[in-house]
Enzyme design. Structure first.
Site, PDB file in Angstrom:
ATOM      1  N   SER A  34       0.810  -1.220   0.000  1.00 55.50           N
ATOM      2  CA  SER A  34       0.000   0.000   0.000  1.00 55.50           C
ATOM      3  C   SER A  34       0.851   1.282   0.000  1.00 55.50           C
ATOM      4  O   SER A  34       0.715   2.120  -0.907  1.00 55.50           O
ATOM      5  CB  SER A  34      -0.942   0.005   1.211  1.00 55.50           C
ATOM      6  OG  SER A  34      -0.176  -0.045   2.413  1.00 55.50           O
ATOM      7  N   ARG A  54      15.061  -1.926   6.846  1.00 54.88           N
ATOM      8  CA  ARG A  54      15.961  -2.608   7.771  1.00 54.88           C
ATOM      9  C   ARG A  54      17.147  -3.184   7.012  1.00 54.88           C
ATOM     10  O   ARG A  54      16.956  -3.767   5.942  1.00 54.88           O
ATOM     11  CB  ARG A  54      15.225  -3.780   8.417  1.00 54.88           C
ATOM     12  CG  ARG A  54      14.806  -3.524   9.841  1.00 54.88           C
ATOM     13  CD  ARG A  54      14.035  -4.705  10.334  1.00 54.88           C
ATOM     14  NE  ARG A  54      12.703  -4.705   9.715  1.00 54.88           N
ATOM     15  CZ  ARG A  54      11.605  -5.019  10.366  1.00 54.88           C
ATOM     16  NH1 ARG A  54      11.676  -5.375  11.621  1.00 54.88           N
ATOM     17  NH2 ARG A  54      10.439  -5.008   9.772  1.00 54.88           N
ATOM     18  N   LEU A  90      18.330   1.537   7.662  1.00 51.29           N
ATOM     19  CA  LEU A  90      18.394   2.097   9.019  1.00 51.29           C
ATOM     20  C   LEU A  90      17.751   1.118   9.992  1.00 51.29           C
ATOM     21  O   LEU A  90      16.729   0.504   9.673  1.00 51.29           O
ATOM     22  CB  LEU A  90      17.616   3.419   9.104  1.00 51.29           C
ATOM     23  CG  LEU A  90      18.158   4.665   8.407  1.00 51.29           C
ATOM     24  CD1 LEU A  90      17.211   5.839   8.676  1.00 51.29           C
ATOM     25  CD2 LEU A  90      19.566   5.010   8.880  1.00 51.29           C
ATOM     26  N   LYS A  93      15.401   1.005  15.664  1.00 46.92           N
ATOM     27  CA  LYS A  93      15.475   0.789  17.121  1.00 46.92           C
ATOM     28  C   LYS A  93      16.852   1.129  17.674  1.00 46.92           C
ATOM     29  O   LYS A  93      17.093   0.998  18.868  1.00 46.92           O
ATOM     30  CB  LYS A  93      15.064  -0.640  17.436  1.00 46.92           C
ATOM     31  CG  LYS A  93      13.586  -0.825  17.052  1.00 46.92           C
ATOM     32  CD  LYS A  93      12.997  -2.107  17.513  1.00 46.92           C
ATOM     33  CE  LYS A  93      11.504  -2.114  17.151  1.00 46.92           C
ATOM     34  NZ  LYS A  93      10.935  -3.430  17.101  1.00 46.92           N
ATOM     35  N   ASP A 187      -4.875  -2.551  -1.132  1.00 45.63           N
ATOM     36  CA  ASP A 187      -3.554  -1.927  -1.000  1.00 45.63           C
ATOM     37  C   ASP A 187      -3.340  -0.873  -2.079  1.00 45.63           C
ATOM     38  O   ASP A 187      -2.890   0.248  -1.807  1.00 45.63           O
ATOM     39  CB  ASP A 187      -2.449  -2.983  -1.165  1.00 45.63           C
ATOM     40  CG  ASP A 187      -2.180  -3.737   0.118  1.00 45.63           C
ATOM     41  OD1 ASP A 187      -3.067  -4.481   0.544  1.00 45.63           O
ATOM     42  OD2 ASP A 187      -1.099  -3.551   0.685  1.00 45.63           O
TER      43      ASP A 187
HETATM   44  C1  LIG Z   1       1.106  -5.384   7.311  1.00 45.47           C
HETATM   45  C2  LIG Z   1       1.038  -5.463   8.835  1.00 45.47           C
HETATM   46  C3  LIG Z   1      -0.109  -6.384   9.238  1.00 45.47           C
HETATM   47  C4  LIG Z   1       2.358  -6.074   9.325  1.00 45.47           C
HETATM   48  O1  LIG Z   1       2.315  -6.172  10.729  1.00 45.47           O
HETATM   49  P1  LIG Z   1       3.602  -6.431  11.580  1.00 45.47           P
HETATM   50  O2  LIG Z   1       4.427  -7.501  10.941  1.00 45.47           O
HETATM   51  O3  LIG Z   1       3.189  -6.662  13.000  1.00 45.47           O
HETATM   52  O4  LIG Z   1       4.405  -5.117  11.415  1.00 45.47           O
HETATM   53  P2  LIG Z   1       4.137  -3.641  11.996  1.00 45.47           P
HETATM   54  O5  LIG Z   1       3.861  -2.732  10.842  1.00 45.47           O
HETATM   55  O6  LIG Z   1       3.113  -3.628  13.069  1.00 45.47           O
HETATM   56  O7  LIG Z   1       5.485  -3.271  12.668  1.00 45.47           O
HETATM   57  C5  LIG Z   1       6.649  -3.573  12.070  1.00 45.47           C
HETATM   58  C6  LIG Z   1       7.660  -3.895  13.137  1.00 45.47           C
HETATM   59  O8  LIG Z   1       8.878  -3.788  12.454  1.00 45.47           O
HETATM   60  C7  LIG Z   1       9.662  -2.798  13.050  1.00 45.47           C
HETATM   61  N1  LIG Z   1      10.417  -2.115  12.003  1.00 45.47           N
HETATM   62  C8  LIG Z   1       9.998  -1.715  10.804  1.00 45.47           C
HETATM   63  N2  LIG Z   1      10.965  -1.140  10.113  1.00 45.47           N
HETATM   64  C9  LIG Z   1      12.045  -1.180  10.893  1.00 45.47           C
HETATM   65  C10 LIG Z   1      13.391  -0.756  10.768  1.00 45.47           C
HETATM   66  N3  LIG Z   1      13.836  -0.154   9.678  1.00 45.47           N
HETATM   67  N4  LIG Z   1      14.221  -0.987  11.796  1.00 45.47           N
HETATM   68  C11 LIG Z   1      13.800  -1.590  12.923  1.00 45.47           C
HETATM   69  N5  LIG Z   1      12.544  -2.003  13.108  1.00 45.47           N
HETATM   70  C12 LIG Z   1      11.690  -1.811  12.113  1.00 45.47           C
HETATM   71  C13 LIG Z   1       8.693  -1.887  13.754  1.00 45.47           C
HETATM   72  O9  LIG Z   1       9.324  -1.178  14.732  1.00 45.47           O
HETATM   73  C14 LIG Z   1       7.702  -2.917  14.285  1.00 45.47           C
HETATM   74  O10 LIG Z   1       8.242  -3.571  15.409  1.00 45.47           O
HETATM   75  P3  LIG Z   1       7.599  -3.524  16.877  1.00 45.47           P
HETATM   76  O11 LIG Z   1       7.824  -2.136  17.356  1.00 45.47           O
HETATM   77  O12 LIG Z   1       8.389  -4.553  17.607  1.00 45.47           O
HETATM   78  O13 LIG Z   1       6.156  -3.855  16.720  1.00 45.47           O
HETATM   79  C15 LIG Z   1       0.881  -4.069   9.476  1.00 45.47           C
HETATM   80  O14 LIG Z   1       2.030  -3.303   9.147  1.00 45.47           O
HETATM   81  C16 LIG Z   1      -0.358  -3.317   9.078  1.00 45.47           C
HETATM   82  O15 LIG Z   1      -1.471  -3.625   9.496  1.00 45.47           O
HETATM   83  N6  LIG Z   1      -0.170  -2.237   8.264  1.00 45.47           N
HETATM   84  C17 LIG Z   1      -1.217  -1.308   7.861  1.00 45.47           C
HETATM   85  C18 LIG Z   1      -1.929  -1.722   6.581  1.00 45.47           C
HETATM   86  C19 LIG Z   1      -1.029  -1.980   5.394  1.00 45.47           C
HETATM   87  O16 LIG Z   1      -0.513  -1.086   4.758  1.00 45.47           O
HETATM   88  N7  LIG Z   1      -0.842  -3.216   5.085  1.00 45.47           N
HETATM   89  C20 LIG Z   1      -0.056  -3.674   3.970  1.00 45.47           C
HETATM   90  C21 LIG Z   1      -0.465  -5.038   3.761  1.00 45.47           C
HETATM   91  S1  LIG Z   1       0.313  -5.815   2.453  1.00 45.47           S
HETATM   92  C22 LIG Z   1      -0.895  -6.777   1.758  1.00 45.47           C
HETATM   93  O17 LIG Z   1      -2.016  -6.594   2.001  1.00 45.47           O
HETATM   94  C23 LIG Z   1      -0.483  -7.852   0.842  1.00 45.47           C
HETATM   95  O18 LIG Z   1       0.715  -8.002   0.673  1.00 45.47           O
HETATM   96  O19 LIG Z   1      -1.348  -8.543   0.329  1.00 45.47           O
END
Ligand SMILES: CC(C)(COP(=O)(O)OP(=O)(O)OC[C@H]1O[C@@H](n2cnc3c(N)ncnc32)[C@H](O)[C@@H]1OP(=O)(O)O)[C@@H](O)C(=O)NCCC(=O)NCCSC(=O)C(=O)O
Length: 396
Positions: A34, A54, A90, A93, A187
């Site tokens: 998205s 990352r 980057l 954290k 998306d």
């Molecule tokens: C797609 C998701 C379900 C993925 O969920 P998660 O895997 O739990 O990821 P989150 O986004 O919640 O968080 C990412 C975690 O990665 C960490 N994070 C991210 N980038 C970095 C970098 N560069 N360095 C260090 N850490 C990082 C961030 O701090 C979070 O850790 P913590 O701090 O430890 O939590 C969510 O991001 C989401 O609901 N997004 C909103 C809707 C969206 O755009 N979705 C796209 C879907 S793709 C799709 O639909 C498809 O492919 O089909």
């Protein structure tokens, strides 16, 4: 546009007409589809997009395979959606890297993020923190289902959002269960909606100099996508039958609207007066139907049309229907589409190259401006490919 806005479009006056966003700096923290689709739209229009990933694994969509095809270690999805961008690795954290991001954001026009709601704030890069750092920043967020209510923390994924949105329930015919749209339409549409909101906020910033927070979600985009049928349903007592029992091409349009199996392929028929169709298909049973039957008796009429269309090949039907300006089309697969001269004339495909020699054939922007199609040329980056150069340029 005020003088304080000159850095928004630093070199717009010098830019070629097909790069209207030349000079705009976008920092894109998003991954999967998205958010990256939003920044692709901006990159195609000439914005400079720095994708923050990352180190190591990078954007998780690098490993999101549509098929078993990968190119240079990355999925074709990743290549398609990240062309024309730079990659800065980057660890958000790590306090030093977080500070580096802050320095970059101070110089940026736009930030895009699609973390689950609350994650950006927890890391320290939420709207309020970034707005304090750069009051002119346009901050774009995409969530799954908005930022309030019981669905906020649920995974925001396309198939799941389609399931909640009503779209999946709408698609297909009444003899089937729910049918998902065959690609991640939530998306993509959220990405387009966000790019539109960001551009509107940039226009307003040109007048008042202020940054803004622009938000959308997969669910809101999918509801917007259904505005025609939802408006109909909301105004007809919430009782219009949702799906046709045969050929559920469109829940609210009457026969013959739909797709029919011909002897050798498929024929799509759009809005067509029944009497005209009856004459051309030589279907007398259709000739004296009341026009209102097109909706009331649509299943019966579609069955009649279907039986007749099945008797002859698609080309025969096109030869009969197209000269009479009946709204119809052959149903093409991608061989058919890309082999068609009419498609080739659009010049919508391109070959892009990565520095390590990986070559990928992909699509181009769907727009033309002054007859020129914007964007193109550069392949999607490797993780951190531009880290050193960006750190040096922006003093990170
Ligand atoms: C797609 C998701 C379900 C993925 O969920 P998660 O895997 O739990 O990821 P989150 O986004 O919640 O968080 C990412 C975690 O990665 C960490 N994070 C991210 N980038 C970095 C970098 N560069 N360095 C260090 N850490 C990082 C961030 O701090 C979070 O850790 P913590 O701090 O430890 O939590 C969510 O991001 C989401 O609901 N997004 C909103 C809707 C969206 O755009 N979705 C796209 C879907 S793709 C799709 O639909 C498809 O492919 O089909």
């Amino acid at each position: 546009m005020t003088s304080t806005d000159t850095h928004t479009l630093r070199s717009a006056q010098d830019a070629a007409p097909e790069r209207p966003l030349e000079g705009l700096l976008v920092v894109d923290l998003s991954q999967f589809l998205s958010g990256p689709y939003c920044s692709l739209r901006l990159a195609d229009l000439g914005a400079r997009v720095i994708k923050v990933e990352r180190a190591g694994q990078g954007d998780l969509s690098r490993q999101l395979y549509l098929s078993d095809t990968e190119l240079g270690g990355d999925s074709t999805i990743f290549h398609a959606i990240n062309r024309g961008k730079e990659s800065l690795a980057l660890d958000l954290k790590d306090p030093a890297d977080l500070a580096a991001l802050g320095r970059l954001v101070r110089q940026a026009d736009v930030l895009i993020q699609n973390f689950r709601p609350g994650v950006a704030e927890r890391i320290g890069i939420g709207w309020e923190a970034m707005h304090a750092l750069n009051p002119r920043l346009i901050y774009g967020s995409i969530s799954g289902y908005g930022t309030d209510g019981a669905w906020v923390k649920l995974p925001g994924q396309d198939l799941l959002a389609q399931a909640r949105s009503g779209l999946m329930w709408l698609s297909g015919d009444a003899t089937q269960g729910p049918v998902p749209f065959g690609l991640a339409v939530g998306d993509m549409f959220a990405g387009v909606a966000l790019s539109q909101g960001i551009l509107a906020a940039l226009v307003r910033r040109g007048i008042d100099g202020k940054g803004r927070h622009v938000e959308t979600s997969l669910l809101e985009a999918l509801v917007d996508l259904q505005f025609e049928v939802l408006t109909t349903w909301l105004n007809d007592g919430r009782r219009t039958p949702s799906r046709s029992a045969t050929n559920g091409a469109h829940a609210y349009l009457g026969a013959p609207y739909g797709v029919y199996a011909a002897a050798d392929g498929y024929l799509a028929l759009a809005m067509t007066p029944l009497d005209k169709l009856a004459a051309l298909l030589e279907l007398p049973a259709l000739a004296d139907r009341d026009p209102a039957d097109a909706f009331r008796a649509r299943d019966e009429i579609k069955a009649l049309v279907g039986a007749r269309v099945a008797e002859r090949p698609v080309a025969d039907w096109l030869a009969v229907l197209q000269p009479a300006d009946i709204w119809c089309s052959e149903v093409l697969d991608w061989h058919g589409l890309t082999g068609a001269d009419a498609f080739r004339r659009l010049d919508m495909l391109q070959t892009v190259r990565r520095d390590d020699g990986v070559v990928i054939e992909t699509t181009r922007s769907p727009l033309t401006i002054d007859g020129k199609r914007p964007g193109g040329g550069r392949a999607a980056p490797q993780v951190g490919e531009h880290s050193d150069a960006i750190r040096a340029e922006f003093g990170l």
